[in-house]
Design a protein around this motif. Structure first.
Motif, mmCIF file in Angstrom:
data_model
loop_
_atom_site.group_PDB
_atom_site.id
_atom_site.type_symbol
_atom_site.label_atom_id
_atom_site.label_comp_id
_atom_site.label_asym_id
_atom_site.label_seq_id
_atom_site.Cartn_x
_atom_site.Cartn_y
_atom_site.Cartn_z
ATOM 1 N N PHE A 147 7.217 4.907 14.696
ATOM 2 C CA PHE A 147 6.860 3.518 14.985
ATOM 3 C C PHE A 147 6.030 2.941 13.844
ATOM 4 O O PHE A 147 6.298 1.843 13.341
ATOM 5 N N ALA A 148 4.999 3.680 13.422
ATOM 6 C CA ALA A 148 4.142 3.197 12.345
ATOM 7 C C ALA A 148 4.915 3.113 11.032
ATOM 8 O O ALA A 148 4.797 2.123 10.287
ATOM 9 N N GLY A 149 5.696 4.152 10.744
ATOM 10 C CA GLY A 149 6.436 4.173 9.489
ATOM 11 C C GLY A 149 7.397 3.014 9.353
ATOM 12 O O GLY A 149 7.485 2.376 8.303
ATOM 13 N N ILE A 150 8.134 2.729 10.426
ATOM 14 C CA ILE A 150 9.094 1.629 10.385
ATOM 15 C C ILE A 150 8.380 0.293 10.259
ATOM 16 O O ILE A 150 8.762 -0.565 9.438
ATOM 17 N N ARG B 216 12.256 9.372 2.525
ATOM 18 C CA ARG B 216 10.827 9.180 2.766
ATOM 19 C C ARG B 216 10.347 9.971 3.983
ATOM 20 O O ARG B 216 9.218 9.800 4.424
ATOM 21 N N TYR B 217 11.205 10.812 4.522
ATOM 22 C CA TYR B 217 10.874 11.629 5.688
ATOM 23 C C TYR B 217 10.941 13.083 5.241
ATOM 24 O O TYR B 217 12.022 13.645 5.055
ATOM 25 N N ARG B 218 9.784 13.692 5.046
ATOM 26 C CA ARG B 218 9.701 15.042 4.496
ATOM 27 C C ARG B 218 9.546 16.059 5.628
ATOM 28 O O ARG B 218 8.478 16.157 6.238
ATOM 29 N N VAL C 140 5.916 3.926 2.202
ATOM 30 C CA VAL C 140 5.566 4.850 3.276
ATOM 31 C C VAL C 140 6.301 6.181 3.124
ATOM 32 O O VAL C 140 7.506 6.207 2.883
ATOM 33 N N THR C 141 5.567 7.266 3.294
ATOM 34 C CA THR C 141 6.173 8.591 3.372
ATOM 35 C C THR C 141 5.665 9.281 4.630
ATOM 36 O O THR C 141 4.461 9.270 4.904
ATOM 37 N N ILE C 142 6.579 9.845 5.400
ATOM 38 C CA ILE C 142 6.227 10.594 6.607
ATOM 39 C C ILE C 142 6.336 12.085 6.324
ATOM 40 O O ILE C 142 7.341 12.549 5.764
ATOM 41 N N TYR C 143 5.311 12.828 6.735
ATOM 42 C CA TYR C 143 5.296 14.282 6.595
ATOM 43 C C TYR C 143 5.366 14.903 7.980
ATOM 44 O O TYR C 143 4.496 14.673 8.819
ATOM 45 N N GLU C 144 6.416 15.673 8.230
ATOM 46 C CA GLU C 144 6.640 16.296 9.538
ATOM 47 C C GLU C 144 6.710 17.809 9.368
ATOM 48 O O GLU C 144 7.510 18.324 8.580
ATOM 49 N N ARG C 145 5.890 18.530 10.122
ATOM 50 C CA ARG C 145 5.807 19.977 9.947
ATOM 51 C C ARG C 145 7.048 20.710 10.421
ATOM 52 O O ARG C 145 7.363 21.795 9.917
ATOM 53 N N SER C 146 7.778 20.161 11.409
ATOM 54 C CA SER C 146 8.979 20.824 11.922
ATOM 55 C C SER C 146 10.065 20.835 10.852
ATOM 56 O O SER C 146 10.141 19.946 9.998
ATOM 57 N N THR C 147 10.932 21.829 10.952
ATOM 58 C CA THR C 147 12.013 21.941 9.978
ATOM 59 C C THR C 147 13.355 21.471 10.529
ATOM 60 O O THR C 147 14.321 21.393 9.795
ATOM 61 N N LEU D 179 0.836 -1.192 0.000
ATOM 62 C CA LEU D 179 0.000 0.000 0.000
ATOM 63 C C LEU D 179 0.873 1.245 0.000
ATOM 64 O O LEU D 179 1.987 1.243 0.536
ATOM 65 N N GLU D 180 0.350 2.305 -0.587
ATOM 66 C CA GLU D 180 0.974 3.607 -0.439
ATOM 67 C C GLU D 180 0.389 4.249 0.815
ATOM 68 O O GLU D 180 -0.826 4.411 0.925
ATOM 69 N N VAL D 181 1.263 4.595 1.755
ATOM 70 C CA VAL D 181 0.822 5.111 3.052
ATOM 71 C C VAL D 181 1.441 6.485 3.282
ATOM 72 O O VAL D 181 2.658 6.649 3.172
ATOM 73 N N ALA D 182 0.599 7.449 3.589
ATOM 74 C CA ALA D 182 1.059 8.787 3.969
ATOM 75 C C ALA D 182 0.843 8.954 5.468
ATOM 76 O O ALA D 182 -0.273 8.761 5.960
ATOM 77 N N ILE D 183 1.906 9.281 6.190
ATOM 78 C CA ILE D 183 1.827 9.459 7.638
ATOM 79 C C ILE D 183 2.022 10.927 7.970
ATOM 80 O O ILE D 183 3.013 11.541 7.568
ATOM 81 N N SER D 184 1.069 11.489 8.697
ATOM 82 C CA SER D 184 1.170 12.870 9.149
ATOM 83 C C SER D 184 1.725 12.874 10.565
ATOM 84 O O SER D 184 1.083 12.415 11.502
ATOM 85 N N GLY D 185 2.941 13.380 10.721
ATOM 86 C CA GLY D 185 3.591 13.426 12.034
ATOM 87 C C GLY D 185 4.812 12.531 12.069
ATOM 88 O O GLY D 185 4.696 11.325 11.887
#
Length: 385
Positions: free
Chosen positions: A26-29, A120-122, A38-45, A13-19
């Motif tokens: 944990f979920a991403g790994i 994969r960690y944005r 899996v792609t993780i989207y993190e708002r912090s820079t 599956l293609e999974v987008a994780i917010s946070g």
């Protein structure tokens, strides 16, 4: 340990994780190692920083780290073999053998972050909207990511949860957690000895304080390298909540005044209270803490963790009081069990339904247990919602 990219399969599956904090990692790994895209989207820079410091390293967390080849748990944990209860004058009121394992938020976070692929960690990418029916995540700036599944692991103040369940509100307790860490090297030898190999408690009238040794800021676990982590649950009776949660810049905060942001009058008053109500060793520890902070205690629970092709994970779904020492373990369990459900069921919808049922039940029980521990065992209370 090096990052590992898993082999994709026909059922990936293609999974987008917010946070991209603990829950998201944990979920991403777990999902990445199970073969999903899996792609993780993190708002912090920049690199995330801990506000919680110490963690009880429950078996589920240690098992996750080991099974996913992230780190040998003994490398980032400390341990105690005795649970000790002090009297007000500092004498030992009671003690019993009790094996506990501890770690720190930053030690676990760094290892999880190193284990997830950088590409994969944005960072600097905030998910501002989620469409559950199409598993579409809208990123700040207007771009969209259409996936097979969106996972919101955004913590207790999850914006996705507020949009999906606007009726769910945190229920704030009438006590707070004052917290801090002190480098072992900053403490006198007799103070360190009071906590070495021990999980130490003192319970007074409408208060409970506890402390244990955790890895140092650089992850060191040898004597002299560690830090002492303490948590003081204290009543708000006769206190002004607004004053406590207004930080040094005169900004009122809802749930946390982070390290270094307490106003001087608030800190002075709490140190004066420490001198009046705590055993001497705990008073010393509080006074030696350079940057204490305060957190609100609250309960939060959603009626379900999935809405079509979106799911809530970790504190985004359930916030249990820290007395349970299970917040990190729950996040690890949510991620691992989501990967297992997707592997064991014939369709993503069946997997999400099964996962939702078991993890929602677990989260609800955990929140209820935390409330009982605060309201009954500590004789502290919850404000009417």
């Amino acid at each position: 340990m090096s990052q590992t990219r898993s082999h994709r399969t026909a059922n990936s599956l293609e999974v987008a994780i917010s946070g991209g904090s603990m829950g998201g990692l944990f979920a991403g790994i777990a999902l990445e190692r199970a073969g999903h895209d899996v792609t993780i989207y993190e708002r912090s820079t920049g690199e995330l920083r801990s506000r919680g410091a110490g963690i009880v390293a429950q078996q589920h967390v240690r098992r996750f780290l080991e099974r996913h080849d992230i780190v040998v748990p003994e490398e980032i944990t400390t341990a105690s073999s005795e649970r000790r209860f002090l009297a007000r004058d500092g004498d030992v009121r009671a003690s019993r053998p009790d094996s506990m394992v501890f770690t720190s938020w930053d030690a676990v976070y760094r290892r999880l972050r190193d284990a997830f692929p950088d590409d994969r960690y944005r960072m600097g990418a905030e998910v501002v909207d989620v469409a559950p029916e199409t598993a579409t995540a809208t990123i700040a700036g207007g771009s969209e990511r259409v996936a097979d599944l969106v996972v919101a692991a955004e913590g207790g103040q999850s914006s996705t949860r507020r949009r999906l369940f606007p009726e769910v509100e945190p229920k704030v307790a009438d006590y707070v957690a004052w917290r801090g860490v002190v480098p072992e090297s900053d403490l006198a030898t007799d103070t360190v000895e009071a906590f070495d190999d021990r999980f130490v408690f003192y319970q007074g009238s409408n208060l409970l304080i506890l402390a244990y040794l955790i890895p140092g800021a650089d992850g060191g676990t040898e004597p002299g390298e560690r830090r002492l982590n303490w948590v003081w649950y204290d009543t708000l009776a006769d206190r002004d909540r607004t004053a406590i949660f207004t930080d040094a810049s005169d900004t009122e905060r809802a749930f946390t005044v982070p390290p270094g942001r307490l106003r001087d009058p608030v800190r002075r008053r709490q140190l004066e209270r420490a001198a009046n109500v705590l055993p001497p060793v705990f008073e010393t520890v509080a006074a030696e803490t350079e940057a204490p902070f305060v957190q609100a205690i609250y309960d939060l629970a959603v009626p379900e963790m999935t809405v079509e092709r979106a799911c809530l994970l970790g504190d985004a779904a359930f916030v249990a009081r820290p007395h349970t020492a299970a917040g990190t373990a729950k996040a690890a369990g949510d991620g691992a069990e989501l990967a297992n459900a997707l592997e064991e069921n014939d369709s993503p919808d069946a997997a999400l339904s099964s996962w939702d049922e078991t993890r929602t039940e677990y989260g609800s029980r955990l929140v209820a247990r935390g409330k009982r521990m605060g309201d009954e065992r500590l004789h502290l209370a919850t404000r009417p919602s």
